[in-house]
Design a protein around this motif. Structure first.
Motif, PDB file in Angstrom:
ATOM      1  N   MET A  11      38.824  57.909 -31.982  1.00  0.00           N
ATOM      2  CA  MET A  11      39.477  56.939 -32.863  1.00  0.00           C
ATOM      3  C   MET A  11      40.962  57.263 -33.024  1.00  0.00           C
ATOM      4  SD  MET A  11      37.348  54.708 -33.571  1.00  0.00           S
ATOM      5  CE  MET A  11      37.696  53.655 -34.946  1.00  0.00           C
TER       6      MET A  11
ATOM      7  N   ALA B  59      30.501  51.071 -31.306  1.00  0.00           N
ATOM      8  CA  ALA B  59      31.352  50.649 -32.428  1.00  0.00           C
ATOM      9  C   ALA B  59      32.741  51.256 -32.291  1.00  0.00           C
ATOM     10  CB  ALA B  59      30.716  51.067 -33.755  1.00  0.00           C
ATOM     11  N   VAL B  60      32.792  52.524 -31.926  1.00  0.00           N
ATOM     12  CA  VAL B  60      34.082  53.202 -31.751  1.00  0.00           C
ATOM     13  C   VAL B  60      34.887  52.520 -30.632  1.00  0.00           C
ATOM     14  CG1 VAL B  60      35.146  55.344 -30.933  1.00  0.00           C
ATOM     15  CG2 VAL B  60      33.363  55.428 -32.672  1.00  0.00           C
TER      16      VAL B  60
ATOM     17  N   ALA C 182      34.614  49.498 -29.480  1.00  0.00           N
ATOM     18  CA  ALA C 182      35.021  48.141 -29.862  1.00  0.00           C
ATOM     19  C   ALA C 182      36.197  48.189 -30.832  1.00  0.00           C
ATOM     20  CB  ALA C 182      33.842  47.403 -30.487  1.00  0.00           C
ATOM     21  N   LEU C 183      36.125  49.095 -31.805  1.00  0.00           N
ATOM     22  CA  LEU C 183      37.179  49.148 -32.827  1.00  0.00           C
ATOM     23  C   LEU C 183      38.479  49.678 -32.252  1.00  0.00           C
ATOM     24  CD1 LEU C 183      34.889  50.250 -35.733  1.00  0.00           C
ATOM     25  CD2 LEU C 183      36.239  48.155 -35.660  1.00  0.00           C
ATOM     26  N   ALA C 184      38.387  50.601 -31.292  1.00  0.00           N
ATOM     27  CA  ALA C 184      39.596  51.152 -30.683  1.00  0.00           C
ATOM     28  C   ALA C 184      40.051  50.327 -29.475  1.00  0.00           C
ATOM     29  CB  ALA C 184      39.351  52.604 -30.282  1.00  0.00           C
ATOM     30  N   SER C 185      39.367  49.210 -29.212  1.00  0.00           N
ATOM     31  CA  SER C 185      39.703  48.305 -28.098  1.00  0.00           C
ATOM     32  C   SER C 185      39.708  49.009 -26.746  1.00  0.00           C
ATOM     33  CB  SER C 185      41.059  47.629 -28.334  1.00  0.00           C
ATOM     34  OG  SER C 185      41.099  46.973 -29.569  1.00  0.00           O
TER      35      SER C 185
ATOM     36  N   LYS D 262      37.693  43.722 -38.550  1.00  0.00           N
ATOM     37  CA  LYS D 262      38.576  43.491 -37.392  1.00  0.00           C
ATOM     38  C   LYS D 262      38.559  42.015 -36.989  1.00  0.00           C
ATOM     39  CE  LYS D 262      39.648  45.290 -32.796  1.00  0.00           C
ATOM     40  NZ  LYS D 262      39.290  46.209 -31.697  1.00  0.00           N
TER      41      LYS D 262
ATOM     42  N   GLN E 104      44.590  46.830 -35.277  1.00  0.00           N
ATOM     43  CA  GLN E 104      44.105  48.077 -34.675  1.00  0.00           C
ATOM     44  C   GLN E 104      44.137  49.237 -35.683  1.00  0.00           C
ATOM     45  OE1 GLN E 104      42.912  47.931 -31.706  1.00  0.00           O
ATOM     46  NE2 GLN E 104      42.573  50.063 -31.200  1.00  0.00           N
TER      47      GLN E 104
ATOM     48  N   ALA F  50      41.479  48.714 -38.262  1.00  0.00           N
ATOM     49  CA  ALA F  50      40.142  48.921 -37.697  1.00  0.00           C
ATOM     50  C   ALA F  50      39.811  50.407 -37.602  1.00  0.00           C
ATOM     51  CB  ALA F  50      40.049  48.267 -36.311  1.00  0.00           C
ATOM     52  N   VAL F  51      40.755  51.203 -37.130  1.00  0.00           N
ATOM     53  CA  VAL F  51      40.528  52.647 -36.972  1.00  0.00           C
ATOM     54  C   VAL F  51      40.335  53.306 -38.339  1.00  0.00           C
ATOM     55  CG1 VAL F  51      41.584  54.832 -36.252  1.00  0.00           C
ATOM     56  CG2 VAL F  51      41.692  52.834 -34.739  1.00  0.00           C
TER      57      VAL F  51
ATOM     58  N   TYR G 230      37.022  52.229 -39.955  1.00  0.00           N
ATOM     59  CA  TYR G 230      35.857  52.865 -39.346  1.00  0.00           C
ATOM     60  C   TYR G 230      35.664  54.274 -39.900  1.00  0.00           C
ATOM     61  CZ  TYR G 230      32.662  55.004 -36.088  1.00  0.00           C
ATOM     62  OH  TYR G 230      31.599  55.682 -35.561  1.00  0.00           O
ATOM     63  N   GLU G 231      36.737  55.025 -39.970  1.00  0.00           N
ATOM     64  CA  GLU G 231      36.639  56.390 -40.500  1.00  0.00           C
ATOM     65  C   GLU G 231      36.133  56.357 -41.947  1.00  0.00           C
ATOM     66  OE1 GLU G 231      36.732  58.987 -38.865  1.00  0.00           O
ATOM     67  OE2 GLU G 231      38.192  58.933 -37.258  1.00  0.00           O
TER      68      GLU G 231
ATOM     69  N   ASN H  52      42.999  61.081 -40.155  1.00  0.00           N
ATOM     70  CA  ASN H  52      43.199  59.895 -39.305  1.00  0.00           C
ATOM     71  C   ASN H  52      43.589  58.683 -40.154  1.00  0.00           C
ATOM     72  OD1 ASN H  52      42.646  61.027 -36.872  1.00  0.00           O
ATOM     73  ND2 ASN H  52      40.673  60.011 -36.546  1.00  0.00           N
TER      74      ASN H  52
END
Lengths: 118, 150
Positions: free
Chosen positions: A45, A65-66, A68-71, B29, B43, B46-47, B50-51, B116
């Motif tokens: 990520m 999921a990782v 997809a989210l990080a493209s 997202k 982006q 989204a990162v 997620y975390e 992060n």
């Protein structure tokens, strides 16, 4: 979306490295801009860039999921590890190409580098 | 901070549901993309999301993510019901984690989550009530911000 002729795509990588496509076969013309090798999701990520190929031995659905989210462009599961059905269906749903190989991550990364993915 | 919100979304997060992890962030997202927010900002959100979502999944019972879109920024709040964070300074230390062995085997618990989030966001505040839960508030300035991911 047609890729540039000299651009490495997921399909090109799959053919050159002899990878098995497990899911996301509709998205193989996606261009590859780089790659990373890691089994730590937070590292991916933090460090993954859009269009990267991710080489890992993690097989659970959260990898999708990782990605997809990080493209990311695709996930390559190395060393013969096999993702389960829940991972495959999540990859189809999120449109993430999921590929596998019996080769270890080190070898796959080396061959990807040789292909010109830097 | 006196701008009017032009879009508001909320998505639930289930604690302990490892394999549903990322669902809320994926929804965020998509919603931000549909709201016309630029790719770089989407982006970063989204990162970070997620975390934060995985922190809820790994440590709390339940939670939700709430997003407000403004013309110049995106505000995100992730709230949970759970044990809270006893020592926020320690939790912010790269490499420190209280994740279970089970979570670590899946590639979580690297102690990189909160660092992060801080790196991706422009403003971050973390409130914790031990035994009650955590509220994490993040602001992302649109079309610029900290430039992470570019």
């Amino acid at each position: 979306m047609a890729p540039d002729r000299d651009e490495t795509t997921v399909r090109h990588m799959a053919e050159a490295l002899g990878l098995t496509v497990l899911a996301g076969s509709a998205c193989l013309d996606r261009p590859i801009h780089g790659a990373l090798v890691s089994d730590l999701l937070s590292y991916v990520m933090a460090s993954g860039r859009a269009g990267d190929v991710w080489i890992t031995i993690q097989t659970h659905a959260n990898t999708v999921a990782v990605a997809a989210l990080a493209s990311l462009a695709a996930i390559v599961v190395a060393a013969g590890f096999e993702p389960g059905d829940d991972t495959l269906s999540r990859a189809e749903e999120e449109e993430i190409p999921l590929l596998m190989s019996s080769q270890p991550a080190y070898v796959l990364a080396g061959r990807l580098f040789e292909l010109g993915v830097r | 901070m006196d701008e009017r919100s032009i879009g508001h979304f909320e998505f639930p997060i289930l604690g302990r549901a490892y394999f549903l992890g990322g669902r809320a962030s994926t929804s965020v997202k998509k919603a931000l993309r549909e709201a016309g927010v630029d790719d770089d900002t989407v982006q970063r959100v989204a990162v970070a999301c997620y975390e934060a979502e995985m922190n809820v999944v790994l440590h709390a019972r339940s939670g939700y993510v709430s997003v407000d879109v403004y013309p110049s920024r995106v505000d995100v709040a992730i709230s949970d019901r759970g044990p809270g964070i006893a020592d926020v300074t320690k939790a912010m230390t790269p490499g420190w984690s209280s994740a279970s062995d089970e979570a670590r085997a899946l590639g979580f618990g690297a102690g990189m989550g909160l660092p992060n989030i801080k790196q991706q966001s422009d403003l971050m505040s973390l409130e914790s009530e031990p035994g009650q839960g955590v509220v994490l508030r993040l602001t992302f300035y649109r079309g610029g911000g900290n430039g992470a991911g570019s």
